[in-house]
Design a protein around this motif. Structure first.
Motif, short mmCIF file in Angstrom:
data_model
loop_
_atom_site.label_atom_id
_atom_site.label_comp_id
_atom_site.label_asym_id
_atom_site.label_seq_id
_atom_site.Cartn_x
_atom_site.Cartn_y
_atom_site.Cartn_z
N SER B 278 0.81 -1.22 0.00
CA SER B 278 0.00 0.00 0.00
C SER B 278 0.84 1.27 0.00
O SER B 278 0.46 2.28 0.54
N GLY B 282 1.20 1.36 -5.09
CA GLY B 282 0.07 0.45 -4.95
C GLY B 282 -1.26 1.20 -4.91
O GLY B 282 -2.24 0.80 -5.54
N LEU B 283 -1.28 2.31 -4.18
CA LEU B 283 -2.52 3.08 -4.07
C LEU B 283 -2.88 3.73 -5.41
O LEU B 283 -4.03 3.72 -5.84
N ILE B 299 -6.48 -4.25 -1.45
CA ILE B 299 -5.04 -4.00 -1.37
C ILE B 299 -4.57 -4.65 -0.07
O ILE B 299 -5.19 -4.44 0.98
N GLU B 301 -1.65 -5.07 2.80
CA GLU B 301 -0.48 -4.38 3.35
C GLU B 301 0.01 -5.19 4.55
O GLU B 301 -0.75 -5.43 5.48
N ILE B 306 -1.04 1.96 6.55
CA ILE B 306 -0.97 2.18 5.12
C ILE B 306 0.38 2.84 4.81
O ILE B 306 0.79 3.78 5.49
N ALA B 313 -4.73 7.17 -0.44
CA ALA B 313 -5.55 6.10 0.15
C ALA B 313 -7.02 6.54 0.17
O ALA B 313 -7.91 5.77 -0.21
N ARG B 317 -10.40 4.60 -1.20
CA ARG B 317 -11.36 4.16 -0.18
C ARG B 317 -12.75 4.70 -0.53
O ARG B 317 -13.75 4.05 -0.35
N ILE B 323 -8.48 -1.72 2.11
CA ILE B 323 -7.05 -1.88 2.35
C ILE B 323 -6.91 -2.78 3.58
O ILE B 323 -7.31 -2.40 4.68
N THR B 325 -4.73 -4.19 6.16
CA THR B 325 -3.42 -4.12 6.80
C THR B 325 -3.15 -5.45 7.50
O THR B 325 -4.06 -6.25 7.72
#
Ligand code: SF4
Ligand code: SF4
Ligand code: FES
Lengths: 161, 491
Positions: B278, B282-283, B299, B301, B306, B313, B317, B323, B325
């Motif tokens: 992330s 990636g974002l 995604i 992470e 992030i 991000a 979102r 995302i 994590t």
């Protein structure tokens, strides 16, 4: 969990960081809300504002708005590389107007009905496009939304046919 | 082979200007393509996903880096083996065959003797990305003759696939979309008549007397021996890989590779994607995939936070992309191409936790787990190198004026350690100024400009907390002039 864990900034975090305009200013007419809470090296918004309403001493500072100088013109909205700038207008009693950046197809058109999205992409209602201007391929779209959703709606979605 | 056309025709940001329609042969079948496409992009556009098979186990290999740095696309083109078809333009009537393992020796009759041409110049710039182009422009404006060599057939480096507006300050191209910056720089370069540009040109070696060998491919192949008075090498970076089951299946791609396909050539890399990592890359790729009409399932992470900037991000979102994590990929599933992928949660030691497997239906797994400086040229030239994790790996030590331990060899951009595009422009300019000053350009403005840039770079831009890691890395890589002198003399 904070915005660095979620990618979503809460109204409380915005408030705490001083990123929300005072209530009286909001009700007076359109005003900017900049949701850029991190010290990133960027000052495009400072240069974009024709009224010098946004200030920053060092390039990585968080952009600060002088609420009385901001006219809500929306010039900064499509120029921010982070798509982090919104304009809110609460001067009408029965609705709110929200101007936000948009970079998807199909192109937004006046009068179109759109899905209203919150910061997590949930559909939270329907809105109507009342204005759409384009700057270097990024649209600044003004949508009419339910008044109580001014702090919740941060995206629109126009379904592909 | 599917007959679907994966080209993108309706995009909110890019108007794909395709060249003339041409045809070529792929394993004896006729393929339609557009001039300006790479062979790989043209094949991908008609649904081909395997471009070679590995020598040892005959595993299928897909596209990965798309910039000529990973070797997963080696094919035989018009009888010449080991061509990286991701940086080889399509041409009318060529014959392309995928390689199964090691190729046959080429038929020597097909290979013509190349002329060797000696070229003298003030400055040789290796690499046509933001740092290299900026260095070349700076030096040429100070009156130096410049030669640029670039391995790709287009100039601009990674700028050409950046559709978002750049951050930073307006004076360093902030507010402009990356591909527009590339166009602008290229135009400026073409206007300078003291800059000579060679594309499809690979700097293959540094020789005694500071001579650099350059293999120029393409329509007019030639072996250049460049004798410059100074060199700026801005050779960029390559994407890192990641270890997991089936990580070599076609459909597992570097995020930058997918950006190349999608934004440079207008070919959709896949329809449903999972992104690993992330960071900003990636974002940004997640957002770009949605703009091109693909779906992003999630995604992953591995860290609890992030990696990239919040604004990037928030952008995705807002359109519902999750995302996850503390998650990593543990497996890709599929026979000849990715069909599914499995994510798992990790514990504090980044070990996958059993029982937390989540399966996703995807045809694309994009790795954005970091970049590593491409410093092969510097190593071969004998520059003193240092391993700096904050900068992505091995990179040469340098003075604040960006000169390496090889006198007259300067470094700039991602090769000098992974950072942002803004710093690549700034370092490019500093390197260009430094080379010019070293070659005797004695203008007050040159010195002043260099000090101003250094001050801005170190005392303002890099003071941003979000770029702290690269600042620490760059500090570790920078030594004083005196120290460098000692290192050069082997003290
Ligand atoms: S809305 Fe207009 S006046 Fe307000 S900050 Fe943006 S550009 Fe300046
Ligand atoms: S232009 Fe956008 S991203 Fe840059 S500082 Fe201003 S609000 Fe933040
Ligand atoms: S070298 Fe062609 S895909 Fe990497």
């Amino acid at each position: 969990m904070g915005f660095k864990e979620t990618g979503v900034i809460t109204p409380r975090e915005l408030e705490e960081k001083g990123l929300l305009p005072p209530k009286e200013r909001l009700e007076k007419g359109p005003v900017v809300i900049i949701e850029c809470p991190e010290e990133i090296p960027c000052n495009i918004c400072v240069d974009a504002c024709p009224f010098n309403a946004i200030i920053m001493d060092k390039i990585y500072e968080i952009p600060r708005v002088q609420w009385d100088k901001c006219t809500g013109c929306g010039t900064c909205v499509p120029q921010c590389p982070g798509l982090a700038i919104f304009v809110v207008d609460l001067s009408k009693p029965d609705k709110a107007l929200l101007t936000l950046p948009y970079e998807f197809k199909p192109e937004p058109t006046k009068g179109a009905e759109v899905d209203l999205l919150d910061r997590e992409g949930r559909v939270v209602g329907k809105g109507k496009i009342v204005n759409a201007r384009v700057y270097d391929k990024t649209w600044a779209v003004t949508v009419e939304i339910p008044r109580d959703k001014w702090l919740e709606v941060r995206g629109i979605w126009i379904p592909r046919k | 082979m599917s007959t679907r056309d994966y080209r993108i025709y309706d995009h909110p940001i890019i108007d794909f200007r395709r060249g003339r329609k041409i045809t070529f042969y792929f394993e004896d079948k006729v393929i339609e393509a557009y001039e300006g496409e790479s062979i790989l992009a043209a094949l991908y556009a008609v649904g081909i996903r395997i471009f070679s098979w590995s020598p040892k186990l005959s595993r299928p290999r897909g596209a990965f880096c798309m910039i000529g740095k990973c070797s997963s696309c080696l094919a035989t083109v018009d009888g010449i083996p080991n061509k990286r078809i991701c940086i080889e333009p399509v041409r009318e009537g060529i014959r392309v065959y995928r390689q199964k393992g090691l190729p046959e020796t080429p038929n020597v009759k097909q290979i013509e003797e190349l002329d060797t041409v000696e070229v003298e110049t003030d400055l040789l710039v290796i690499g046509g990305g933001p740092a290299g182009l900026q260095a070349a422009l700076t030096a040429s404006k100070l009156g130096l003759n410049v030669v640029i060599v670039n391995d790709h057939y287009k100039l601009g480096g990674q700028l050409v696939k950046q559709t978002h507006r750049f951050f930073g300050a307006r004076q360093f191209n902030g507010g402009m979309r990356g591909f527009k910056i590339a166009e602008m720089l290229e135009e400026k370069i073409r206007k300078q008549n003291n800059i000579k540009v060679y594309t499809q040109a690979l700097a293959y070696g540094y020789f005694k007397g500071g001579i650099v060998g350059v293999a120029v491919r393409g329509p007019k192949p030639v072996n250049l021996l460049v004798k410059p008075k100074a060199i700026v090498a801005a050779t960029g970076a390559s994407e890192k890989g990641l270890t997991f089951e089936n990580n070599d299946l076609p459909g597992v791609m570097g995020a930058g590779g997918a950006q190349t396909l999608m934004n440079e050539y207008g070919v959709l890399p896949g329809e449903k994607a999972l992104i690993i990592g992330s960071g900003n890359v990636g974002l940004i790729i997640a957002y770009q995939l949605m703009q091109a009409g693909a779906k992003v399932q999630a995604i992953a992470e591995i860290l609890p936070k992030i990696g990239g900037w919040f604004v990037h991000a928030a952008k995705i979102r807002r359109y519902g992309v999750k995302i996850l994590t503390r998650h990593t990929i543990t497996k890709a599933i599929g026979e000849t191409h990715v069909e599914k992928a499995v994510l798992q949660m990790v514990d504090e030691n980044f070990r996958p936790v059993p029982g937390t497997e989540k399966e996703f239906d995807v045809d694309l797994v994009l790795l954005s787990v970091g970049l590593t400086p491409d410093t092969r040229f510097f190593s071969q030239a004998g520059a003193v190198m240092k391993w700096i994790p904050e900068l992505g790996g091995l990179t040469p030590i340098r003075t604040r004026y960006l000169e390496t331990s090889v006198e007259g060899l300067y470094i700039a951009g991602d090769a000098a350690g992974i950072e942002e595009a803004t710093t690549a422009f700034i370092e490019g300019e500093i390197a260009g100024l430094s080379a010019a000053i070293k070659l005797g350009v004695d203008k007050k403005e040159a010195y002043e400009r260099r000090e101003k840039l250094l001050d801005y770079l170190w005392n303002e831009y890099r003071m941003s907390p979000v770029v702290e890691r690269s600042r620490i890395g760059k500090l570790k890589a920078t030594v004083s002039e005196e120290e460098m002198e000692k290192i050069r003399r082997g003290l």
